[in-house]
Design a protein around this motif. Sequence first.
Motif, PDB file in Angstrom:
ATOM      1  N   SER A 152       9.791  19.326  -0.792  1.00 33.10           N
ATOM      2  CA  SER A 152       8.463  19.222  -0.192  1.00 33.10           C
ATOM      3  C   SER A 152       8.542  18.369   1.074  1.00 33.10           C
ATOM      4  CB  SER A 152       7.484  18.576  -1.179  1.00 33.10           C
ATOM      5  OG  SER A 152       7.817  17.211  -1.378  1.00 33.10           O
ATOM      6  N   ASP A 182       0.970  13.444   3.098  1.00 32.49           N
ATOM      7  CA  ASP A 182      -0.196  13.188   2.260  1.00 32.49           C
ATOM      8  C   ASP A 182      -0.294  11.695   1.971  1.00 32.49           C
ATOM      9  OD1 ASP A 182       1.229  12.515  -0.369  1.00 32.49           O
ATOM     10  OD2 ASP A 182       2.048  14.488   0.058  1.00 32.49           O
ATOM     11  N   VAL A 183      -1.401  11.297   1.360  1.00 38.38           N
ATOM     12  CA  VAL A 183      -1.695   9.881   1.139  1.00 38.38           C
ATOM     13  C   VAL A 183      -0.623   9.201   0.290  1.00 38.38           C
ATOM     14  CG1 VAL A 183      -3.329   8.246   0.117  1.00 38.38           C
ATOM     15  CG2 VAL A 183      -4.176  10.217   1.397  1.00 38.38           C
ATOM     16  N   SER A 185       2.602  10.110  -0.258  1.00 33.84           N
ATOM     17  CA  SER A 185       3.872  10.006   0.459  1.00 33.84           C
ATOM     18  C   SER A 185       3.807   8.934   1.536  1.00 33.84           C
ATOM     19  CB  SER A 185       4.237  11.354   1.093  1.00 33.84           C
ATOM     20  OG  SER A 185       4.458  12.334   0.098  1.00 33.84           O
ATOM     21  N   SER A 186       2.666   8.865   2.241  1.00 30.45           N
ATOM     22  CA  SER A 186       2.494   7.846   3.279  1.00 30.45           C
ATOM     23  C   SER A 186       2.558   6.448   2.682  1.00 30.45           C
ATOM     24  CB  SER A 186       1.148   8.032   3.990  1.00 30.45           C
ATOM     25  OG  SER A 186       1.126   9.232   4.718  1.00 30.45           O
TER      26      SER A 186
END
Length: 263
Positions: A152, A182-183, A185-186
């Motif tokens: 991903s 995305d939130v 992962s960030s």
Amino acid sequence: MIKVKNLSKSFTREVKDSRSRKKRLKTKKEDFLAVNNLSFEVGKGQIIGILGPNGAGKTTLLRMLGGILTPSCGNIQIGDYDYEKDKNAAKKEIGYLSGNTKLYNRLSPRELLTTFGSLYDMSNEDIQKSIENITKIMDMESFIDNRIGNLSTGQTQRTSIARCLIHSPKVYIFDEPTLGLDVISSKSILDFMKNERDKGKTVLYSTHYMEEAEILCDKIYMMHKGEFIEEGTCKELKDKYNTNSLRDIFIKLASERGDLDEA
């Protein structure tokens, strides 16, 4: 850990020649400064944010610091190494990640890390120990042996950061590390930067996410058209401009320069 003095980078671009009398405008070449005479220092155990819109010069600056671009003029020192005298040694102190880093899709993260460890002249034993440690830090156990092409976006970005970690650098230079993530992962990447800062590492990163920088950075440099237009801690900047928003500060500064539409 990082010392920069009078750093500039110029490029040549084609622009329309308004002097042409023909219906079809001709183009001419002109030089422009993507980075204009910047000087600053970053110490150990600090996260420094370079904030600004697209085209501000952030990527050009970080590519020079990472040893990818050669400055038109100025000096860069990483730790005890001067780029003009010992660039290869300086680059070994750095873990560099750009926003468009490409990985080898046919390899697994484990194979990729093994390859890069060998490029840093690490022994096989040290490489395997480092991979084991990194796998835990970046929570990569579930995909460490999968092909990178099947990962991903968040897993691929964690693999990119793992590549920067393999040789245990003292300095991290990250260009838009959370762009498009995305939130969750960030957050994992921001937490990683905080943890490395707490270990005494130096982190320099660029972003145009002002709110992200507010909760992360020890010091902020606002960059526009190749120049730093403001600098300071988040609190210092908010107190100076009597606002709770870094975004409002940047818009105010750009507006005062007549650059609001471009910012």
